[in-house]
Scaffold this motif. Structure first.
Motif, mmCIF file in Angstrom:
data_model
loop_
_atom_site.group_PDB
_atom_site.id
_atom_site.type_symbol
_atom_site.label_atom_id
_atom_site.label_comp_id
_atom_site.label_asym_id
_atom_site.label_seq_id
_atom_site.Cartn_x
_atom_site.Cartn_y
_atom_site.Cartn_z
ATOM 1 N N LYS C 64 0.727 -1.025 0.011
ATOM 2 C CA LYS C 64 0.026 0.004 -0.150
ATOM 3 C C LYS C 64 0.868 1.309 -0.065
ATOM 4 O O LYS C 64 2.186 1.398 0.511
ATOM 5 N N THR C 201 0.617 2.751 6.965
ATOM 6 C CA THR C 201 -0.447 2.443 6.001
ATOM 7 C C THR C 201 -1.335 1.418 6.814
ATOM 8 O O THR C 201 -2.275 0.944 6.399
ATOM 9 N N HIS C 204 -3.541 -4.692 7.212
ATOM 10 C CA HIS C 204 -4.144 -5.316 6.368
ATOM 11 C C HIS C 204 -4.216 -6.727 6.281
ATOM 12 O O HIS C 204 -3.530 -7.406 5.350
ATOM 13 N N SER C 207 -3.786 -9.347 3.453
ATOM 14 C CA SER C 207 -3.045 -8.556 2.574
ATOM 15 C C SER C 207 -3.477 -7.998 1.235
ATOM 16 O O SER C 207 -4.513 -7.474 1.363
ATOM 17 N N GLY C 210 -7.160 -8.129 0.445
ATOM 18 C CA GLY C 210 -8.069 -6.854 0.851
ATOM 19 C C GLY C 210 -9.440 -7.458 1.783
ATOM 20 O O GLY C 210 -10.418 -7.741 1.071
ATOM 21 N N GLU C 215 -9.237 -4.722 8.196
ATOM 22 C CA GLU C 215 -8.514 -3.503 7.965
ATOM 23 C C GLU C 215 -8.554 -2.265 8.925
ATOM 24 O O GLU C 215 -9.534 -2.166 9.723
ATOM 25 N N SER C 217 -6.879 1.052 9.372
ATOM 26 C CA SER C 217 -5.952 2.019 8.638
ATOM 27 C C SER C 217 -6.893 3.254 8.979
ATOM 28 O O SER C 217 -8.003 3.600 8.953
ATOM 29 N N SER C 220 -10.224 3.072 6.817
ATOM 30 C CA SER C 220 -11.401 2.478 7.449
ATOM 31 C C SER C 220 -11.571 3.165 8.818
ATOM 32 O O SER C 220 -12.839 2.967 9.155
#
Lengths: 349, 349, 349, 349
Positions: C64, C201, C204, C207, C210, C215, C217, C220
């Motif tokens: 990412k 980042t 995740h 990975s 997705g 997630e 981040s 999100s």
């Protein structure tokens, strides 16, 4: 922490006779008692009481013959980094003091035992100190096998008496010294968590009664034993008696205008809360005949009147988890530094 | 267990008014009090007290409006498999009873919160119950996400108020019911570990004082909240007041020959230790004026006289570790069976 | 540590493209790739790799867009006080580095989340770091509520997705920054426990695939998220592929006399074990056709041939308990010092 | 779990000779080998292998003379209540079987030792089993002191060799039987967590190498010792060798059309994954010369080529926490039932 008999105090300077004779005018007498040498001094925030007894003196105070050192920080709190720092400094000096006649060398072996039940917070001080030794294992400045440590758990948890466990390990390790870390019971709730006691007389569960199977001492093991204890609990009936007597004393002193404003800050006040004689006549209208009773008489009444469950309760501070962790850390740290600097260094002082 | 205010009792049937009015002759009055419905019965060794209050009744007893069920086994011991078995049976029935108006369905979601500090033994009942849910996870008869459980830890440990934590999770999970498991403070040490209380009024730390931020209730969360609590501690000053009053009462009754041998075994005796009026004149010579004081007056004196540390002590049984484990297991087991049989079974009753 | 997909690596500098292009002659190319800025330097024993990617660069390496900092001490051991000391110094600097554009102030709020399952030793790094925050609570230089920390446990333990849990708490706390501490999976077993990765980042799980629900981040949660991770495990099939390829490479280089004695000590060698092209013709007699296969082809064969249980195994060092404790301590200590000196001090730099 | 030597297998039925001779045509030979008696049967889902060796037979298979019983449930999963139920039934029968010549009586004393390091999940099986004995203490049907149990921790944690610790306790308790619970290392990852092995030959860390100080056996202690072990880990190099050989075998059998559809379900298949001889000529083009090498030769190559860290890695299932808990519970439950029904009941069979 003995599960069956918390009525007693494990602290020598709470022994009835020591406390009673500590009033200002009688102090000299006690100091000169045959067989008892007592010394009290203050270093920073720490009060250090050093008591040496021979057989006759030991009988007088109802404790065993030997050396007792108590370190107290009356103003200690659970979050008191400075207080614990000062306490640790004196603790290391006291370890040196109490062991200096043993002539430990860099080749000496030391067995460290953490007593108590880790599932009861205030009783976990011994096991937690041992946990800390495990965590710090790789950075300990000892050779493998020179320091051996165990937390045997309580008797009920293993099927073997604690004293027998320690004897079994000691027979194998053949240490030159055994250190036993344990939680103690106090009489005075003000002492809880603010005192640490060292004694070369070992551990005597059941106290005066003498339960030889559980004893951990030079006599039972043939190896010098130093007990390191912190008062973590007060027995519930002891707390009640103490509270009732405190009421009598405080009201008595207020009625008698016997306020001593300065004494509250003196060294002695920490240990002599019971010093002033109660003016029974003055307080009898409020509190009746029993305000003239002795502690033992009040206790006997409570034991008769209160339900048996009451005997099975203990009292501990709400921050007991923080206290027990900090004391375990302090003891582990102090013992390690003492071993490193005083015992295992090549040029021992 | 609220760390700052253990003075109170968390048990409704220890509320002063409930206890005071429970004397034989006044019982009818209370039962007929506007807004209070009280029912007491015995099933095997378990005494079940069911109290319903409306707003006016709630005000009378100083508790919140709603339903309170207390289950007590006066003869319970920590190693009492039969007693815990009987308690669990009644607990499951009480869960059914207190939730039957909620119309839960197999599609309902339930959020279970275990309050308390796991590092203090008697306060660990909530976290231990959650641990048990984790251990039994794979055998739980629920679909993933239907039952969500957390032990948030205490406020001091995380930086977020417990009530805020529960609100945050509840906003996300959108449960149809929140169960909160917690340790309680009792007034009477005889009650310790022998009672379990269910109430649909939720948790109210600081009780009457009303600390809205900490409240966990339908009012604060918009979701039905059932609190499940076990009295695990008595505040030290409460213990002392209780002990002193017990002395007065027992001696008073002995002097008055007012022995009631049979009552010791009756249902009511468990809850009515304070019932007999003290014959103050008879005991005044021994105990003085204060034997006629109210609990509040004795407490006020103690608060003035005892050192502040005293307020920061709690009392708990020596077997607190066994008690807390057994109650956590019993609650986890009972809640699971109730959910399985009563809520998530396809043909809900 | 994601329980279902440990095939991947969580370390950016193990990303195939980064490693492949890192051979001496191609290095310049990568450094000049559009959208990727990579910088590598050594401070004492610590190798610091700083990678910045924009959208196009992120696509190239399959990670990412954002900043990635990895700190590695190739010679680190579990009992290496000096190594952890050096690592902590660089970690604090990297925390400053990665957050300097956020303009945190003494009034900022920080939410710290420790991911992972504390009952699996190498996965316990997050919960252990949170435990350390709890233990040091009273000495933390923060005002109440400025730093909030939780270890939510794994999804299977609670019924709520971890990402949902963090969102629930974040909505309540409204932090200015979220720090997430987690165990990572590595591809190369040499990296285990010797590297720490910081990235803005976030986390995740799953990975590249997705899994938005999991997630954690900025995207999100709407709050900056910095993930702090330590590679603690290698997936068993990854270990096998890596071991087979290492055999091919080492034997190939031995046959070709392609020994590079000095490179073993260079900065790059730590990360470029795959750099030298295998001389397939030379080793084919011994190892056959598959010595010319790509990692993906070998992996595909193993996945087809090995029993499914194999996919459910992970690899971790025998001293995993010491490693995980030391890293958790170091992260807690580094984060605390950074918050104290850099964020909450009145005169923030 | 020995920290230094996980290369070996601790399972007798993985001993090279046992496995190699187990091919269908050679089975009879082994069964008739002088000094080895092997019996295999299936009860429900459990495969029971009973091996008796005398001195000559023991030498043949490189294990110690005595009785070995392995119970395997090839289809066992961590959440498999039925599988664990069946395993426990056979485990109790095997405890009876392996001890029936000891003539234990209701007066016998049993010492139970849980080996291993509780801070490493797969190594915690011994300490966890001891924890379970503690939890169930009050409901155990034994008199105080008849069953004594300890989890001594690992050598590095205490300073005393484990064998010395057990000797110290045994000298004190003077038991009639010592049970030692431990995690084992397996060679074949399919065996992990699905087998339990009982042997009256005790524990021999360092296996063939023979480290007498650590041995826990009748020879070293003068008391019958039964070791109860569960394979929880595979050493990383062992896993790699096993994976490579599996690739060779599976591809070889696919090329040769040597599919044996039914054997996959037969009792023997569980233990005879290595039975079919590899058709080296057929697979040599793909895998080269080394596909004809012995396990030992492949292992020697890996040991030379892989970095030393590789030797310090172990492999364990991702659900290791659930497995270890379930096995510890099963062993505690089985041992308790066996002691109750078979040893301490008044009418012993």
């Amino acid at each position: 922490m003995d599960k069956l008999n918390l009525m007693r105090t494990d602290l020598i300077d709470e022994a009835t006779e020591v406390v009673q004779h500590r009033t200002e005018k009688e102090k000299d007498t006690l100091y000169e008692s045959p067989g008892i040498q007592m010394n009290e001094e203050r270093k920073g925030r720490v009060i250090i009481t050093h008591i040496e007894t021979d057989a006759s003196g030991a009988e007088t105070i109802g404790k065993k013959e030997g050396t007792y050192i108590t370190l107290s920080v009356p103003t200690l709190t659970a979050e008191d980094a400075d207080g614990f720092e000062q306490l640790e400094q004196q603790f290391i000096l006291s370890l040196h003091d109490i062991h200096h006649q043993l002539h430990l060398t860099p080749q000496s072996k030391v067995l460290i035992i953490g007593l108590g039940n880790r599932t009861i917070t205030p009783d976990a001080i011994g096991p937690l100190a041992i946990d800390r030794f495990h965590e710090e294992m790789f950075s300990l400045p000892f050779e493998h096998g020179q320091v051996v440590f165990y937390a045997p758990g309580v008797t009920g948890q293993t099927g073997l008496e604690t004293g027998e466990f320690v004897k079994a390990i000691a027979d194998k390790v053949k240490p030159d010294l055994i250190l036993v870390i344990d939680a103690l019971a106090a009489r005075n709730q003000d002492r809880l968590c603010k005192t640490i006691q060292l004694t070369n007389t070992g551990i005597h569960p059941g106290s005066g009664v003498g339960n030889a199977r559980n004893e951990i001492s030079f006599e039972s093991l043939g190896v010098p034993v130093t007990a390191i204890g912190v008062p973590m609990v007060v027995d519930a009936p002891v707390l009640v008696v103490d509270a009732i007597e405190t009421v009598f004393k405080v009201i008595s002193s207020q009625i008698g205008e016997a306020t001593k404003p300065s004494s509250a800050l003196s060294v002695g006040s920490w240990l002599r809360s019971t010093e002033a004689p109660i003016n029974v006549e003055a307080i009898k209208p409020i509190f009746g005949e029993w305000s003239g009773w002795s502690s033992e008489e009040i206790r006997a009444l409570l034991q008769e009147v209160l339900p048996p469950h009451h005997q099975q309760l203990f009292v501990t501070p709400k921050e007991t988890d923080t206290w027990v962790t900090r004391h375990a850390d302090m003891i582990q740290s102090g013992v390690t530094k003492w071993l490193q600097d005083d015992v295992f260094s090549s040029i021992s002082p």
